[in-house]
Design an enzyme around this catalytic site. Structure first.
Site, PDB file in Angstrom:
ATOM      1  N   TYR A  14       0.823  -1.208   0.000  1.00  0.00           N
ATOM      2  CA  TYR A  14       0.000   0.000   0.000  1.00  0.00           C
ATOM      3  C   TYR A  14       0.861   1.264   0.000  1.00  0.00           C
ATOM      4  CZ  TYR A  14      -4.005  -3.010   0.804  1.00  0.00           C
ATOM      5  OH  TYR A  14      -4.982  -3.967   0.659  1.00  0.00           O
ATOM      6  N   TYR A 142     -12.681  -7.705   6.635  1.00  0.00           N
ATOM      7  CA  TYR A 142     -11.537  -7.741   5.713  1.00  0.00           C
ATOM      8  C   TYR A 142     -11.103  -9.192   5.560  1.00  0.00           C
ATOM      9  CZ  TYR A 142      -6.903  -7.297   3.735  1.00  0.00           C
ATOM     10  OH  TYR A 142      -5.805  -7.442   2.923  1.00  0.00           O
ATOM     11  N   ASP A 243     -13.066 -16.821   9.001  1.00  0.00           N
ATOM     12  CA  ASP A 243     -11.727 -16.344   8.655  1.00  0.00           C
ATOM     13  C   ASP A 243     -10.955 -16.111   9.956  1.00  0.00           C
ATOM     14  OD1 ASP A 243      -9.478 -14.908   8.002  1.00  0.00           O
ATOM     15  OD2 ASP A 243     -10.497 -13.440   6.741  1.00  0.00           O
ATOM     16  N   LYS A 272      -1.164 -16.637   8.687  1.00  0.00           N
ATOM     17  CA  LYS A 272      -0.351 -15.783   9.550  1.00  0.00           C
ATOM     18  C   LYS A 272       0.512 -16.579  10.538  1.00  0.00           C
ATOM     19  CE  LYS A 272      -2.872 -11.425   9.157  1.00  0.00           C
ATOM     20  NZ  LYS A 272      -1.875 -10.719   8.364  1.00  0.00           N
TER      21      LYS A 272
END
Length: 422
Positions: A14, A142, A243, A272
């Protein structure tokens, strides 16, 4: 290091290549500290975007990687298998909520969610219900940066509105209102229920982040809400995708955040912390019912297969990371982190610039009234020996579980100094 080359050629997450933000050259990492090229040590309050739960340069993980390197670093998973993948599958089936039994080993969190979405869609297609091809997600959610996952992120408050015209159009329910310790009444799920009642014929699944909405706002919501979502999915014959890429492996105080509500999803995505932050690996688990439904359909197989799925090196390190976690007093460590974060960040509630301070497990969040100047705040924290990555109005900490009371105190002290005097 050649920082000019970095600035002119390397695209960071980003960021702009026209006006690139400053980056800090890392020489090494050990324990809970990242050491910059000038030898400054920074306490990593981010666990390298939430994955390095044991800290850095962990002997047990290094040893597992070295042992596996001497055998093979990679071999294709098509038509072949190996002990690290089998052992990892056993561990994941053992520690995840029943009745998750089938394991797909993928590459990254976004891919794990892509796999979860494809599982849900192919399940209904295989059962002759191809009209069930839409998803219902939550606002402030998200789920990743790939096209399938972008379509399930908040289309207004998320990061992907530029691609709205190219994304599959799904349904979105309001973000959960009841906070973690609050009850969830019928009025709190009324709009969710209405969306499901009106559209269940074309809905394949509900997808959500259990208990903790991460990059969409670091929001903690009521376990009762999650329990009600599970009930609605059962009532209207929808799959539930959880998620747990950010919350898996103890971050919320439970091994998996779904356990706060005592429920199990039909499909579970992990990533992760799976390898303890050593390298990329992810997994998507599903129930026998989902797997059987997929494999009895027209294709007869699940239509996905990444090149590096089941990577032996990553699987070996994941096995070592899970063993290290399970053999440690992780629950006590996370509880102690939560208590210290709650106590030491609480005074920030008195600051006029601060909108909210909240903690859950090894997560501490300070929400400001106005967006923070990320570079200014980050530099101020670095001057105090701390590494955090603010975004929007949020400055949050998700430290490694092995952080000492003293180091955590330095982390919270830096947050107090920088955020309490904006």
């Amino acid at each position: 290091m050649d920082l000019d080359f970095d600035r002119n050629h390397l695209w960071h997450p980003y960021s702009s290549l026209i006006d690139p933000p400053p980056v800090y050259p890392v020489e090494r990492a050990e324990g809970v500290r990242i050491y910059l090229e000038d030898d400054r040590g920074l306490i990593d309050g981010m666990s390298s975007w939430w994955c390095a739960l044991h800290g850095y340069n962990v002997p047990e993980l290094n040893a597992a990687a070295q042992r596996q390197l001497e055998k093979m670093s990679h071999v294709m998973f098509g038509g072949l298998t190996h002990e690290p993948a089998i052992e990892l599958g056993k561990r994941l089936v053992d520690i995840t909520p029943e009745p998750l039994q089938r394991v797909f080993l993928a590459d990254s969190g976004s891919v794990a969610m892509e796999v979860a979405i494809k599982m849900a869609l192919q399940y209904w297609q295989s059962r002759g219900r191809s009209e069930k091809n839409r998803l219902l997600a939550l606002r402030n959610g998200y789920h990743g940066d790939t096209f399938g996952t972008m379509a399930t992120c908040d289309p207004v408050n998320g990061m992907h509105h530029l691609f709205a015209g190219q994304l599959t159009q799904h349904f979105f329910a309001p973000a959960p209102k009841p906070k973690f310790n609050e009850p969830c009444g019928e009025e709190d799920i009324a709009e969710l229920r209405q969306l499901i009642e009106q559209n269940h014929a074309q809905l394949a699944a509900v997808t959500l982040e259990p208990i903790v909405q991460g990059a969409g706002g670091m929001r903690f919501y009521s376990p009762e809400y999650l329990k009600r979502v599970r009930e609605l999915c059962d009532e209207y014959e929808l799959l539930l995708i959880a998620d747990e890429i950010a919350t898996g492996f103890g971050r919320s105080g439970k091994m998996f955040a779904c356990e706060h509500a005592g429920i199990s999803p039909d499909i579970l995505a992990l990533g992760k912390a799976l390898t303890g932050g050593t390298m990329t690996l992810a997994a998507t688990l599903c129930t026998d019912r989902v797997a059987d439904g997929i494999c009895r359909g027209e294709a007869g197989v699940f239509m996905h297969g990444p090149t590096f799925m089941g990577n032996p090196l990553a699987c070996a390190v994941s096995n070592a990371s899970i063993d290290l976690l399970l053999n440690s007093p992780w629950q006590k460590r996370v509880a102690n982190i939560e208590k210290q974060l709650k106590t030491e960040l609480a005074p920030l509630k008195e600051s006029e610039a601060v909108a909210d301070v909240r903690t859950l497990g090894a997560i501490g969040v300070v929400e400001m009234h106005e967006p923070v100047d990320m570079m200014q705040v980050q530099e101020a924290l670095i001057d105090r020996g701390v590494w955090l990555r603010p975004f929007g109005r949020l400055v949050y900490a998700m430290p490694p579980y092995v952080i000492s009371e003293q180091d955590l105190g330095q982390l919270t002290g830096a947050m107090m100094e920088v955020l309490g005097n904006p």
